[in-house]
Design a protein around this motif. Sequence first.
Motif, PDB file in Angstrom:
ATOM      1  N   CYS A 142      39.048  58.047  26.827  1.00 55.30           N
ATOM      2  CA  CYS A 142      37.893  57.692  27.645  1.00 55.30           C
ATOM      3  C   CYS A 142      38.267  56.476  28.468  1.00 55.30           C
ATOM      4  N   THR A 143      37.507  56.226  29.510  1.00 63.13           N
ATOM      5  CA  THR A 143      37.897  55.163  30.448  1.00 63.13           C
ATOM      6  C   THR A 143      37.688  53.783  29.843  1.00 63.13           C
ATOM      7  N   GLU A 144      36.596  53.631  29.118  1.00 65.63           N
ATOM      8  CA  GLU A 144      36.293  52.304  28.576  1.00 65.63           C
ATOM      9  C   GLU A 144      35.969  52.428  27.110  1.00 65.63           C
ATOM     10  N   LEU A 145      36.680  51.712  26.311  1.00 70.59           N
ATOM     11  CA  LEU A 145      36.435  51.789  24.879  1.00 70.59           C
ATOM     12  C   LEU A 145      36.241  50.389  24.327  1.00 70.59           C
ATOM     13  N   THR A 146      35.168  50.212  23.585  1.00 71.19           N
ATOM     14  CA  THR A 146      34.934  48.909  22.939  1.00 71.19           C
ATOM     15  C   THR A 146      35.362  49.030  21.482  1.00 71.19           C
ATOM     16  N   VAL A 147      36.297  48.196  21.117  1.00 74.87           N
ATOM     17  CA  VAL A 147      36.814  48.236  19.752  1.00 74.87           C
ATOM     18  C   VAL A 147      36.347  46.983  19.025  1.00 74.87           C
ATOM     19  N   GLY A 148      35.649  47.167  17.900  1.00 73.68           N
ATOM     20  CA  GLY A 148      35.076  46.042  17.169  1.00 73.68           C
ATOM     21  C   GLY A 148      36.103  45.313  16.325  1.00 73.68           C
ATOM     22  N   PRO A 149      35.690  44.219  15.665  1.00 74.91           N
ATOM     23  CA  PRO A 149      36.631  43.462  14.837  1.00 74.91           C
ATOM     24  C   PRO A 149      37.078  44.285  13.645  1.00 74.91           C
ATOM     25  N   GLY A 150      38.286  44.071  13.212  1.00 74.19           N
ATOM     26  CA  GLY A 150      38.825  44.836  12.097  1.00 74.19           C
ATOM     27  C   GLY A 150      39.551  46.085  12.562  1.00 74.19           C
ATOM     28  N   LEU A 151      39.603  46.309  13.870  1.00 76.70           N
ATOM     29  CA  LEU A 151      40.280  47.490  14.400  1.00 76.70           C
ATOM     30  C   LEU A 151      41.260  47.073  15.476  1.00 76.70           C
ATOM     31  N   ARG A 152      42.316  47.864  15.609  1.00 74.10           N
ATOM     32  CA  ARG A 152      43.293  47.591  16.667  1.00 74.10           C
ATOM     33  C   ARG A 152      43.603  48.905  17.383  1.00 74.10           C
TER      34      ARG A 152
ATOM     35  N   ASN B 145      30.253  57.223  21.599  1.00 72.82           N
ATOM     36  CA  ASN B 145      31.174  57.731  22.624  1.00 72.82           C
ATOM     37  C   ASN B 145      32.096  56.655  23.141  1.00 72.82           C
ATOM     38  N   LYS B 146      31.543  55.462  23.272  1.00 71.15           N
ATOM     39  CA  LYS B 146      32.336  54.437  23.952  1.00 71.15           C
ATOM     40  C   LYS B 146      32.757  53.296  23.046  1.00 71.15           C
ATOM     41  N   SER B 147      32.330  53.312  21.825  1.00 73.38           N
ATOM     42  CA  SER B 147      32.681  52.170  20.978  1.00 73.38           C
ATOM     43  C   SER B 147      32.938  52.618  19.561  1.00 73.38           C
ATOM     44  N   VAL B 148      33.731  51.823  18.886  1.00 71.29           N
ATOM     45  CA  VAL B 148      34.032  52.095  17.481  1.00 71.29           C
ATOM     46  C   VAL B 148      34.125  50.753  16.778  1.00 71.29           C
ATOM     47  N   TRP B 149      33.530  50.675  15.601  1.00 68.66           N
ATOM     48  CA  TRP B 149      33.541  49.397  14.896  1.00 68.66           C
ATOM     49  C   TRP B 149      33.457  49.621  13.400  1.00 68.66           C
ATOM     50  N   ILE B 150      33.728  48.542  12.669  1.00 69.25           N
ATOM     51  CA  ILE B 150      33.686  48.590  11.206  1.00 69.25           C
ATOM     52  C   ILE B 150      32.572  47.666  10.722  1.00 69.25           C
ATOM     53  N   ASP B 151      31.679  48.238   9.899  1.00 74.26           N
ATOM     54  CA  ASP B 151      30.624  47.429   9.275  1.00 74.26           C
ATOM     55  C   ASP B 151      31.165  46.913   7.965  1.00 74.26           C
ATOM     56  N   ARG B 152      31.207  45.612   7.815  1.00 72.42           N
ATOM     57  CA  ARG B 152      31.636  45.105   6.520  1.00 72.42           C
ATOM     58  C   ARG B 152      30.921  43.811   6.199  1.00 72.42           C
ATOM     59  N   ASN B 153      30.894  43.528   4.916  1.00 73.56           N
ATOM     60  CA  ASN B 153      30.257  42.317   4.458  1.00 73.56           C
ATOM     61  C   ASN B 153      31.323  41.283   4.146  1.00 73.56           C
ATOM     62  N   SER B 154      31.054  40.040   4.427  1.00 71.26           N
ATOM     63  CA  SER B 154      32.010  38.979   4.106  1.00 71.26           C
ATOM     64  C   SER B 154      31.233  37.685   4.001  1.00 71.26           C
ATOM     65  N   LYS B 155      31.926  36.633   3.580  1.00 70.99           N
ATOM     66  CA  LYS B 155      31.251  35.343   3.434  1.00 70.99           C
ATOM     67  C   LYS B 155      31.805  34.299   4.394  1.00 70.99           C
ATOM     68  N   ARG B 156      32.979  34.512   4.929  1.00 71.10           N
ATOM     69  CA  ARG B 156      33.586  33.522   5.820  1.00 71.10           C
ATOM     70  C   ARG B 156      33.114  33.786   7.242  1.00 71.10           C
ATOM     71  N   TYR B 157      32.673  32.749   7.891  1.00 70.96           N
ATOM     72  CA  TYR B 157      32.138  32.943   9.231  1.00 70.96           C
ATOM     73  C   TYR B 157      33.193  32.601  10.276  1.00 70.96           C
ATOM     74  N   VAL B 158      33.291  33.428  11.302  1.00 69.83           N
ATOM     75  CA  VAL B 158      34.141  33.148  12.462  1.00 69.83           C
ATOM     76  C   VAL B 158      33.210  33.002  13.661  1.00 69.83           C
ATOM     77  N   PRO B 159      33.212  31.848  14.343  1.00 68.66           N
ATOM     78  CA  PRO B 159      32.235  31.627  15.421  1.00 68.66           C
ATOM     79  C   PRO B 159      32.420  32.597  16.581  1.00 68.66           C
ATOM     80  N   VAL B 160      31.310  33.116  17.054  1.00 74.47           N
ATOM     81  CA  VAL B 160      31.304  34.045  18.178  1.00 74.47           C
ATOM     82  C   VAL B 160      30.276  33.526  19.181  1.00 74.47           C
ATOM     83  N   VAL B 161      30.624  33.587  20.474  1.00 74.76           N
ATOM     84  CA  VAL B 161      29.720  33.054  21.508  1.00 74.76           C
ATOM     85  C   VAL B 161      28.404  33.817  21.493  1.00 74.76           C
TER      86      VAL B 161
END
Lengths: 372, 236
Positions: free
Chosen positions: B25-35, B53-69
């Motif tokens: 596909c022309t545009e694909l959004t790949v979430g964290p935990g995927l390459r 159709n345009k995005s794929v991601w992994i739902d996971r639970n964790s305790k460490r926070y990584v700052p996101v804008v």
Amino acid sequence: MREVPLSLNSKAFLEEVLRQGLRPDARETYDYRNIQIDFGSKWGHAEVILGQTRVLARVSALVEKPPVMRPSEGSLLFFVCFSPMASAKFTGNRTDFSTVVTRLLERTIKETRVIDTESLCIVSGEKVINLRVDLTLLDFAGNVIDASCIAAMAALSHFRRPDFVVNGEEVTVFTEKDRDPIPLSVLHIPITCTIGFAGEKILVDPSEEEESVMDGFVSIATNTHHEICYIYMGGGVTLTPALVSKCCEISSLKTQEISAQITSCLTKDATARKTSEAAEIEASKPTAISSISLQEKMDKMLVEDRTNVCETMETDDQVESAQYGSITIRYIDETETLDSGGVGTVQEKETKEPTKLATISTPEKKESFPGF
Amino acid sequence: MAEVQEIPATPTMVMCGDAFAFPQCTELTVGPGLRYIKNTVNCTKPGVLRATNKSVWIDRNSKRYVPVVEERVIGIVAGRIGEDCRVDVGAAHYAMLNGVAFEGATQRNKPDLKIGSLVFAKVIAANKDVEPELSCVNKNGKSNGLQVLEGGHLISCSLGLCRKLRQPTTPLTAPLIAHFKLFELVVGMNGRVWIHSDSVKHTLCISMYLGRCEYLPEEELMPLLKDIVKRVESSA
């Protein structure tokens, strides 16, 4: 990972909770958190979980030369490790608090002569048994002192030292396989009871949140004979004599309960060991089949394979070898056939045996048949 | 190396090393935990894989926070450097919050941020090489709820619980709404929840409830709350 600082809001909230006579985890004033004592497969391995605080205790024994000052006594040493996996506060280096806990355990257990150290002497001046108790803090959630003491006492009560025999000059120290190891002579079981103070309120078995707002604490070690073994006071709180004697009473009551729990866990562990040993003995008993010797086993296998192989063959040669089915049993005594077939894969036998039968057996045995 | 499979239609549990072929596909959004490497999506973290159709991601639970804008977080002020505050948001580094970045604040009139104060702020810069930056005000100067939090109690929880609590249709807060008349919850995406209510007992009940409700099925939530309330009332 850094430790999360306590915010002003939470501090004010916890202080207000305590002021209203409540505890942050809704416990009653004199309630301990749930205590769980587990023993490992090795003697002297005990793990205590007090609420969320986890401490692992391991007791080990070494046969060494005693110091000149005390030639006929063994020694008991404590080593406490606050591992960084317990909390972000601990960096792995020796902290003041770990020294406090080590010293407290030494005073409570060693100096009140819980273990009869003279019974650890093998040859006076030459060989004694030195015991070493290693405590590791696995998870920190308040009240490390009590958890460590319970773990150390449970481990020492569980531990078995090697048996030894002295015949004049000769000393034999038996391994676990040769002779069952012997339990230590534990003369009494002191248990500490830590009570925190926050203003007017007393907190028996303070949790992590309570420890962060309490002014000070007192740890009183008592045993089941209502004897006070050790009193340690930490933090900057002034105590009245009435308060101290009340804390001693609380400690005495708690010690009765916890000692009873240690004893019941030890008996449970003993019965569990007995049943698992019995199961092991049952499993390792030789069955009817396995009492046949290895040779006979291999004979059986080879015969089965050869008869199978003979069935599938169709040529005249092979018909002869089918006849020889009964005769090949004798070949098994020869080393050659064993080597070729042996205990290898069935495929190997199938490819090799027909040729072998043809070369070895045919000329000789055909002649012998008429002779029969 | 795992075999390359088709992206599953329903959400499935995946482990590290699983690889999926994604239709072109022309545009694909790949979430964290995927390459995304050579037309395949490779998992580097375990979790539940979800795809559109345009995005794929992994739902996971964790305790460490990584700052996101653009994420709203609750920070604890840990120190001051001149005009800025160093704020602990549970990440690897302290975040910087300008003392004047509040609604209606000027040099002469700014909120007093003591060490240990709680701030509900938004992440405006989060580069992995630089300390993250926070702000309590947007470009137009409006706060939209971002402020210094007074009173109440702060609890730590997993990032998954925070995401669940932020969903408007979550069943987790239904028992609380039914039982307590007046309470306030501020949920930070960094695994922190601020609770405020009209009485200390209520705040205590809510904090104990939130600590235990995450993995319970829906029908057990109300009994849990009732059990906690009974315990708190009887221990007073």
